[in-house]
Scaffold this motif. Structure first.
Motif, short mmCIF file in Angstrom:
data_model
loop_
_atom_site.label_atom_id
_atom_site.label_comp_id
_atom_site.label_asym_id
_atom_site.label_seq_id
_atom_site.Cartn_x
_atom_site.Cartn_y
_atom_site.Cartn_z
N CYS B 9 -79.38 -23.25 46.77
CA CYS B 9 -79.17 -23.25 48.23
C CYS B 9 -78.41 -24.51 48.64
O CYS B 9 -78.73 -25.62 48.24
N CYS B 15 -77.14 -17.65 56.12
CA CYS B 15 -78.28 -16.74 56.14
C CYS B 15 -79.01 -16.82 57.48
O CYS B 15 -79.44 -15.82 58.03
N GLU B 16 -79.08 -18.02 58.01
CA GLU B 16 -79.75 -18.21 59.29
C GLU B 16 -79.06 -17.38 60.36
O GLU B 16 -79.68 -16.69 61.16
N CYS B 19 -79.58 -13.43 59.84
CA CYS B 19 -80.90 -12.81 59.95
C CYS B 19 -81.10 -12.17 61.31
O CYS B 19 -81.12 -12.85 62.33
N CYS B 37 -89.89 -12.50 58.72
CA CYS B 37 -89.05 -11.83 57.72
C CYS B 37 -89.54 -10.41 57.46
O CYS B 37 -90.72 -10.17 57.28
N CYS B 43 -79.66 -11.43 54.69
CA CYS B 43 -79.35 -12.78 54.20
C CYS B 43 -78.83 -12.74 52.76
O CYS B 43 -77.93 -13.50 52.40
N GLN B 46 -75.26 -12.02 52.75
CA GLN B 46 -74.42 -13.07 53.29
C GLN B 46 -74.31 -14.28 52.36
O GLN B 46 -73.30 -14.99 52.37
N CYS B 47 -75.34 -14.53 51.57
CA CYS B 47 -75.39 -15.75 50.77
C CYS B 47 -74.27 -15.78 49.73
O CYS B 47 -74.16 -14.87 48.91
N ILE B 52 -80.59 -16.47 47.46
CA ILE B 52 -81.73 -15.70 47.98
C ILE B 52 -81.87 -14.40 47.20
O ILE B 52 -80.90 -13.67 47.00
#
Ligand SMILES: Cc1cc2nc3c(=O)[nH]c(=O)nc-3n(C[C@H](O)[C@H](O)[C@H](O)COP(=O)(O)OP(=O)(O)OC[C@H]3O[C@@H](n4cnc5c(N)ncnc54)[C@H](O)[C@@H]3O)c2cc1C
Ligand SMILES: Nc1ncnc2c1ncn2[C@@H]1O[C@H](COP(=O)(O)O)[C@@H](O)[C@H]1O
Lengths: 262, 397
Positions: B9, B15-16, B19, B37, B43, B46-47, B52
């Protein structure tokens, strides 16, 4: 760039006949063909391909499916991979997309994945989006055509309920659909067919793909077909063949009122 | 189980932003997943660094009885509830009665709460509402992560989607993310030994298959429009409303719509997918000008104008009106085929219509095999006469 096209060999459903006695499907003598929608997808990939780009066609199926892949090579694909293993048999859309996803991951780098609108035997149109979800990449479904590809930016024309829309995305992307304006699938010329035999062709089994054996084929399928049968035959209709159009129309109107259709 | 690999990370915050449920915060440059969650997976997609991961439960471990109720995913278009949503509701109520479970509606969109009433009136027991201005237009990424998350959280037994362009884009995406079975384009649904029995045509409409999904929940299917009866309006009007707060950022959407071109609105009135009467023309119509004959007949019947692929390819009518395997599958109450030969690719798209009327000058045309009523004749003569006769008839009634 590397394009991967997923193609399936399917029974030619236009050649299917129904046994009038038993009202069941006569499968004998029905030829196997390259799913026409997958050919359209391949042709789109060929259309946007540029010098140095590579098109890989992949198919999960029995050894005979090699024929469909050879046709793809003759049409202009560069490489073919057949995923063939007894344990792949009986796959539903989840198990099929799992298998194809394993293959794509093993191939490694790619920029665009193409799938056909749907396979004409199953007509589900689910395998494409399921692959995209498993790869974690975006998807464009019901794509009519790729309008433009500039670097990593792709513009596509997409069908909607009442027209179409233009969408833009960055690669990688999975595209399903592609319905060309000329609708008769073409056959490759003899020369290309001969050349196709010399292009790289590999066959991979479950060991090659790795992953859990429980996810392949019938074992991996989450849905289960419990019964297959012929649809109820439509009632024999009335065909009006009259001297004049006036009497024919009058007769139709009378019938429609009598049967309370109008 | 969701895990953030602290080594990988980078605290980039993608990710924030991604979400939809606002469950991720960045604490000291590391993503921290909160209780909100729902395991929707937005997320993960997207990462960029693969930090994740979601470990979904193995099928065997699932206690199936924890999955309750029959859900439908409603479709809103042009600020109206599409009829297919009420058709799904009608079917869902039947299934729910048999299973003694509740009927629930999932309403997604911008400013959609006002539609809750329509579903409540028609007998829904509970309505889940996820409202957000970013859900105004359908995007695969936003819709699939919201639906995936809500399903994971509330654990329905059955989820039905309309087999429309959007429904067929959304459902497989959700199914694959959650590792669920999915049956496409069902024309029949019933309960068989406590399981959802899903009936669908395959093989160009030549066979029917009954399909079950024994081991995963929810059981999911897309359902063909115009096949099920719409849920009727009742006195009851006390559905429970559950608001689901979502937080969506369109920045993360990777496929962006640049332009929308609606063809039907200007040229043909009713889209074929919505119509319960369709008048279709094929190559036999002869010219673009002659399509006027088809349109006139359609007008009298308040019908949509449809077409075969041949007529579309010839440029006589927009692609959106094409009926068949590579167009729209329709099952209206009345389908009138004019100058259409009846190839399997066309038949597969309209064979399940209640009443089929065919007009063709060739008495051998295959369309007559599926037609309830047929007229052998030149459509240029027959269609105008039929238009006139129907107009008169409908005025009388
Ligand atoms: C992969 C694939 C997908 C396809 N998908 C579709 C699809 O979604 N939908 C679709 O429709 N097709 C589809 N097709 C095309 C399909 O195979 C046929 O080509 C098409 O349906 C033929 O259209 P038609 O019946 O209008 O034309 P034709 O087959 O040419 O028939 C015209 C008919 O009009 C009659 N006729 C002519 N003049 C008159 C007159 N004056 N009065 C009355 N009758 C007259 C003729 O007797 C004839 O029967 C697909 C094909 C492929 C390969
Ligand atoms: N066995 C398979 N091998 C390769 N591609 C497949 C296979 N099955 C489906 N596909 C791809 O997924 C598309 C949709 O198939 P379906 O979901 O079965 O309608 C097809 O047009 C192919 O591109």
């Amino acid at each position: 760039m590397r394009f991967i096209v997923c193609v399936k060999q399917v029974p030619d459903t236009t050649e299917v006949k129904i046994d009038p006695e038993t009202n069941t499907l006569i499968r004998e003598g029905v030829p196997s063909i390259l799913n026409p929608f997958d050919q359209f997808a391949l042709e789109e990939a060929i259309k946007i391909k540029q010098e140095g780009d590579e098109i890989i066609v992949i198919s999960m199926g029995p050894p005979q499916a090699k024929k469909a892949l050879l046709k793809c090579l003759a049409l202009g694909a560069d490489k073919a991979i057949l995923l063939s293993d007894r344990i792949f048999a009986g796959a539903d859309t989840w198990a099929t997309s799992y298998t194809l996803t394993r293959c794509i991951k093993k191939i490694g780098d790619f920029n665009i994945i193409f799938c056909g609108l749907q396979a004409i035997d199953g007509d589900t149109a689910q395998v494409g989006p399921e692959i995209a979800a498993q790869l974690g990449i975006p998807q464009i479904t019901y794509c009519e055509s790729v309008e433009k590809l500039e670097g990593k930016k792709l513009t596509a024309k997409v069908q909607t309920d009442d027209g179409y829309k233009i969408v833009e995305t960055r690669l990688p992307i999975l595209i399903t659909g592609i319905t060309p304006s000329s609708f008769e699938p073409t056959n490759p010329p003899m020369m290309s067919i001969m050349k196709a035999n010399k292009k790289p062709f590999s066959t991979w089994d479950a060991n090659e793909l790795g992953g859990s054996k429980d996810n392949y084929g019938l074992n991996g399928s989450l849905t289960e077909v419990i019964k297959v049968y012929s649809p109820p035959a439509r009632q024999q209709g009335v065909v009006i063949d009259e001297e004049t159009a006036e009497t024919a129309v009058q007769k139709l109107i009378d019938l429609l009122s009598k049967d309370k259709v109008i | 189980m969701i895990n953030v690999d602290k080594e990988k990370c980078t605290g980039c915050e993608l990710c924030e932003k991604a979400c939809p449920f606002g469950a991720i915060t960045i604490v000291e440059k590391i993503a921290v997943i909160g209780d909100e969650c729902t395991l929707c997976g937005a997320c993960v997609d997207q990462c960029n660094v693969g930090a994740i991961t979601i470990q979904r439960k193995k099928i065997e471990d699932i206690d199936l009885s924890r999955y309750q109720d029959i859900w439908i995913v409603a479709e809103i278009k042009d600020d109206k509830v599409r009829n297919v949503s009420f058709e799904l509701l009608g079917k869902a109520k039947e299934l729910a009665d048999e299973l003694k479970q509740k009927v629930c509606v999932l309403l997604l969109g911008d400013n959609v709460k006002k539609f809750a009433q329509d579903f409540s009136n028609r007998g829904a027991n509970r309505i889940y509402i996820a409202e957000h201005e970013a859900l105004k237009d359908y995007y695969t990424e936003t819709y699939s992560s919201v639906v995936t998350g809500i399903i994971s959280k509330y654990k329905p037994n059955i989820v039905l989607y309309p087999a429309t362009i959007n429904g067929r884009d959304l459902a497989p995406r959700v199914a694959a993310t959650l590792e669920l079975g999915l049956t496409a384009d069902c024309t029949g649904l019933s309960i068989h030994d406590g399981l959802l029995l899903q009936t669908r045509p395959a093989f160009g409409g030549n066979i029917m298959a009954d399909i079950i999904c024994p081991a995963t929940r929810p059981q999911m299917a897309t359902v063909r429009p115009n096949v099920m009866e719409m849920a009727s309006i009742q006195d009851s009007n006390n559905a429970e409303i559950i608001d689901i707060p979502v937080n969506i950022d369109l920045q993360g959407v990777k496929v962006k719509t640049k332009e929308v071109i609606s063809e039907t609105a200007s040229e043909c009135g009713i889209p074929v997918c919505e119509a319960d009467t369709i008048v279709s023309g094929g190559r036999g119509v002869g010219s673009k000008e002659n399509f006027k004959l088809i349109e006139d007949l359609a007008k009298v019947l308040n019908a949509a104008v449809g077409a075969s692929r041949a007529a579309v390819d010839l440029g006589w009518i927009p692609k959106s009106q094409q009926v068949g395997q590579s167009g729209t599958t329709v099952s209206p109450k009345i389908y009138i085929a004019c100058g259409i030969s009846g190839t399997i690719q066309h038949l597969v798209g309209m064979k399940s219509s209640d009443i089929i009327i065919a007009i063709n000058k060739d008495p051998e045309a295959t369309i007559f095999n599926v037609a309830n009523y047929g007229i052998v004749g030149d459509l240029c003569e027959v269609v105008p006469l039929l238009t006139k006769a129907l107009k008169k008839k409908l005025c009388e009634d």
